[in-house]
Write a protein that holds these residues in place. Sequence first.
Motif, short mmCIF file in Angstrom:
data_model
loop_
_atom_site.label_atom_id
_atom_site.label_comp_id
_atom_site.label_asym_id
_atom_site.label_seq_id
_atom_site.Cartn_x
_atom_site.Cartn_y
_atom_site.Cartn_z
N MET A 1 -14.06 49.26 127.65
CA MET A 1 -13.34 49.12 126.42
C MET A 1 -13.64 47.79 125.73
N ILE A 2 -14.64 47.08 126.22
CA ILE A 2 -15.01 45.82 125.61
C ILE A 2 -15.53 46.06 124.19
N LEU A 3 -16.12 47.22 123.94
CA LEU A 3 -16.61 47.54 122.61
C LEU A 3 -15.47 47.59 121.60
N VAL A 4 -14.34 48.15 122.00
CA VAL A 4 -13.17 48.22 121.10
C VAL A 4 -12.65 46.82 120.82
N ASP A 5 -12.68 45.93 121.83
CA ASP A 5 -12.25 44.55 121.61
C ASP A 5 -13.17 43.83 120.62
N ILE A 6 -14.47 44.03 120.76
CA ILE A 6 -15.42 43.39 119.86
C ILE A 6 -15.26 43.92 118.44
N ILE A 7 -15.08 45.22 118.30
CA ILE A 7 -14.86 45.81 116.98
C ILE A 7 -13.59 45.27 116.36
N SER A 8 -12.55 45.13 117.17
CA SER A 8 -11.28 44.60 116.67
C SER A 8 -11.42 43.16 116.18
N ILE A 9 -12.14 42.34 116.92
CA ILE A 9 -12.35 40.95 116.51
C ILE A 9 -13.15 40.88 115.21
N ILE A 10 -14.20 41.69 115.12
CA ILE A 10 -15.02 41.70 113.90
C ILE A 10 -14.19 42.14 112.70
N LEU A 11 -13.37 43.18 112.90
CA LEU A 11 -12.53 43.65 111.80
C LEU A 11 -11.50 42.59 111.38
N ARG A 12 -10.89 41.92 112.36
CA ARG A 12 -9.92 40.88 112.02
C ARG A 12 -10.56 39.72 111.28
N LEU A 13 -11.77 39.34 111.67
CA LEU A 13 -12.47 38.27 110.96
C LEU A 13 -12.82 38.69 109.54
N ALA A 14 -13.25 39.94 109.37
CA ALA A 14 -13.55 40.44 108.03
C ALA A 14 -12.28 40.51 107.18
N GLU A 15 -11.17 40.96 107.78
CA GLU A 15 -9.90 41.00 107.06
C GLU A 15 -9.48 39.61 106.61
N LEU A 16 -9.65 38.64 107.50
CA LEU A 16 -9.30 37.26 107.18
C LEU A 16 -10.18 36.72 106.05
N ALA A 17 -11.47 36.96 106.12
CA ALA A 17 -12.39 36.48 105.09
C ALA A 17 -12.11 37.13 103.74
N PHE A 18 -11.93 38.45 103.73
CA PHE A 18 -11.70 39.15 102.46
C PHE A 18 -10.38 38.74 101.84
N ALA A 19 -9.34 38.59 102.65
CA ALA A 19 -8.04 38.17 102.11
C ALA A 19 -8.11 36.75 101.56
N THR A 20 -8.86 35.90 102.22
CA THR A 20 -9.01 34.52 101.74
C THR A 20 -9.75 34.48 100.40
N ILE A 21 -10.77 35.29 100.26
CA ILE A 21 -11.52 35.34 99.00
C ILE A 21 -10.63 35.85 97.87
N VAL A 22 -9.89 36.93 98.13
CA VAL A 22 -9.00 37.47 97.10
C VAL A 22 -7.92 36.45 96.74
N ALA A 23 -7.36 35.79 97.74
CA ALA A 23 -6.31 34.79 97.48
C ALA A 23 -6.86 33.64 96.64
N ALA A 24 -8.08 33.21 96.92
CA ALA A 24 -8.67 32.10 96.17
C ALA A 24 -8.96 32.49 94.73
N LEU A 25 -9.60 33.63 94.53
CA LEU A 25 -9.94 34.06 93.18
C LEU A 25 -8.70 34.37 92.35
N ASN A 26 -7.76 35.07 92.96
CA ASN A 26 -6.53 35.43 92.26
C ASN A 26 -5.66 34.19 92.03
N GLY A 27 -5.64 33.29 92.98
CA GLY A 27 -4.89 32.05 92.82
C GLY A 27 -5.45 31.18 91.70
N ARG A 28 -6.75 31.22 91.54
CA ARG A 28 -7.38 30.48 90.44
C ARG A 28 -6.91 31.04 89.10
N PHE A 29 -6.83 32.37 89.00
CA PHE A 29 -6.34 32.97 87.76
C PHE A 29 -4.86 32.64 87.53
#
Length: 163
Positions: free
Chosen positions: A1-29
């Motif tokens: 089940m290590i594959l599920v753990d790796i997928i989960s970490i990758i998804l969480r990092l992507a979620e964190l990056a995308f939310a940060t980008i949206v927060a920065a762009l929207n916060g600028r507006f």
Amino acid sequence: MILVDIISIILRLAELAFATIVAALNGRFLHAARGNSPWDLGRHIYTEVVAGLSILFAIVWLFPFSSSFIHWPMDLVISVMWFVSFGLLVNWLHGVCGYVFDWDNVGFDGVGCGEWKATVAFAFLSAICWLVSALVGLYWVRRHTPAPVDAGYRRRRWYRSRV
């Protein structure tokens, strides 16, 4: 089940990056739109709140413990919140910058339509990542939930008497 753990970490990092980008762009507006009525900026405030909650939960659930998979209902709720935010932002643009997924008029000038299309695109990508994260969590929970054991016990029907 290590594959599920790796997928989960990758998804969480992507979620964190995308939310940060949206927060920065929207916060600028939102910073540039100081002095406007909060009713006029409601959809942007909602998007900023969703991005903030996503950043918080992505950081907290980034660590690969088995308990991080049982949060799949909250992942699903956050995904729905992102889809609502995506719809609100697309509705706000209402064709001013052209078709939402038409990237021909997008440049690196950092203002105008390119910035808004990037905000809309990353809101959509974040919604997809949270949805996939919920599906991975549901898969993990289904695989690790023991099946009920039938010990030969039969429940008495409600319409049968004890006599």
